[in-house]
Design an enzyme around this catalytic site. Structure first.
Site, mmCIF file in Angstrom:
data_model
loop_
_atom_site.group_PDB
_atom_site.id
_atom_site.type_symbol
_atom_site.label_atom_id
_atom_site.label_comp_id
_atom_site.label_asym_id
_atom_site.label_seq_id
_atom_site.Cartn_x
_atom_site.Cartn_y
_atom_site.Cartn_z
ATOM 1 N N CYS A 143 42.856 35.335 36.116
ATOM 2 C CA CYS A 143 43.522 35.132 37.407
ATOM 3 C C CYS A 143 44.086 33.710 37.514
ATOM 4 C CB CYS A 143 42.559 35.473 38.554
ATOM 5 S SG CYS A 143 43.404 35.802 40.120
ATOM 6 N N HIS A 246 40.704 40.531 37.603
ATOM 7 C CA HIS A 246 39.380 39.916 37.502
ATOM 8 C C HIS A 246 38.522 40.745 36.543
ATOM 9 C CE1 HIS A 246 39.090 36.423 40.213
ATOM 10 N NE2 HIS A 246 40.217 36.947 40.701
ATOM 11 N N GLU A 248 36.036 39.945 34.783
ATOM 12 C CA GLU A 248 34.577 39.726 34.832
ATOM 13 C C GLU A 248 33.879 40.724 35.739
ATOM 14 O OE1 GLU A 248 35.888 37.659 38.539
ATOM 15 O OE2 GLU A 248 36.723 38.013 36.541
#
Length: 284
Positions: A143, A246, A248
């Site tokens: 990001c 994102h 993660e």
């Protein structure tokens, strides 16, 4: 009692002249902390620590790195000498999400829709990225981190996406971060396709800025349906990948955890298994 094998697994393997080289069983990954926050309410109560500004970093980055075989090391802002020493000690760099990058970093005036910025953090992280890039360290940029790499390599950003691409795609989703909300198309001949194992899929989305002009040596490798650049890579590096989503928060999805697994593998062997390659750019 310390477990000798566990400590040894974190120690760098040395060459004959004593310099460290890659090969740790669990590579050390520096993770940037891009966000500043005012003290939470509980710190203003009796017996609390004195109020002060604080750094914030979502635990999901650290959990994703640990669960895929790495050891996360939080990298707060620091001086250049200390930052160079940190990069000498780690095996890779993960650039986290966070606030907007101040447009002065790429020679533009602020847009009225510009969000919060942290110019001192911008300066530190840009210097850190350039130093890591010069070393050829594996880099995974998420990001804001992707946008930071682009600026570090001389690129520019769209400061407010809706002004350019409209509202066809919801780039700031209201759903939970684990939910996949819009499609992406990935370039056929790209490292990202090799890593993910697919060319058409879905991602989450929490941004209002994006890549505009690509930085030096970067090649766009994924796009949203409205043409927004959703990923890029650097063919001159073994592993330098930026994703706008994102990642993660998506390691619970088998088709997404592969990104962190590939990043950790590259950090473990210094990118020896992922050689620089030519990327066939396709129209966004």
């Amino acid at each position: 009692m310390l477990r000798t094998r566990g400590i040894a697994a974190l120690m760098p393997i040395s060459t004959d002249d004593g310099r460290p080289r890659r090969g740790r069983e669990r590579p050390l990954i520096a993770v940037t902390t891009s966000e500043m926050r005012d003290p939470p309410e509980h710190l203003t109560k009796d017996q609390a620590d004195p109020p002060r500004r604080e750094l914030a970093l979502g635990l999901r980055y650290l959990e994703a790195i640990e669960s895929t075989g790495g050891v996360p090391v939080v990298a707060p802002p620091m001086g250049l000498v200390a930052a160079e020493a940190l990069l000498d000690a780690v095996d890779g760099l993960c650039l986290s999400g966070g606030p907007d990058i101040h447009p002065s970093a790429y020679g533009q005036e602020p847009d009225p829709e510009l969000g919060p910025t942290e110019r001192e953090l911008d300066a530190f992280e840009l210097a850190l990225v350039r130093a890591a890039d010069a070393r050829g360290l594996p880099v995974l940029a998420v990001c804001r981190g992707m946008q930071l790499v682009n600026v570090a390599r001389g690129g520019t950003l769209i400061q407010h996406l809706p002004d350019v691409v409209g509202d066809e795609v919801e780039h700031r989703q209201r759903e939970r971060a684990e939910n996949l909300t819009h499609e992406v198309r990935v370039a056929e001949h790209s490292l990202l396709t090799d890593v993910l194992g697919w060319r058409h899929g879905a991602v989450n989305s929490f941004h209002h800025q994006a890549v505009d002009e690509l930085g030096f040596g970067l090649v766009a490798t994924a796009w949203a349906p409205d043409g927004t650049v959703e990923a890029f890579e650097a063919p001159d590096r073994a592993f330098l990948v930026g994703v706008q989503w994102h990642a993660e928060c998506l390691i619970g999805w088998p088709e997404h955890v592969r990104l962190f697994q590939a990043f950790i593998a590259a950090c473990r062997d210094g990118g020896e298994t992922l050689r620089p390659r030519a990327v066939e750019a396709v129209s966004g």
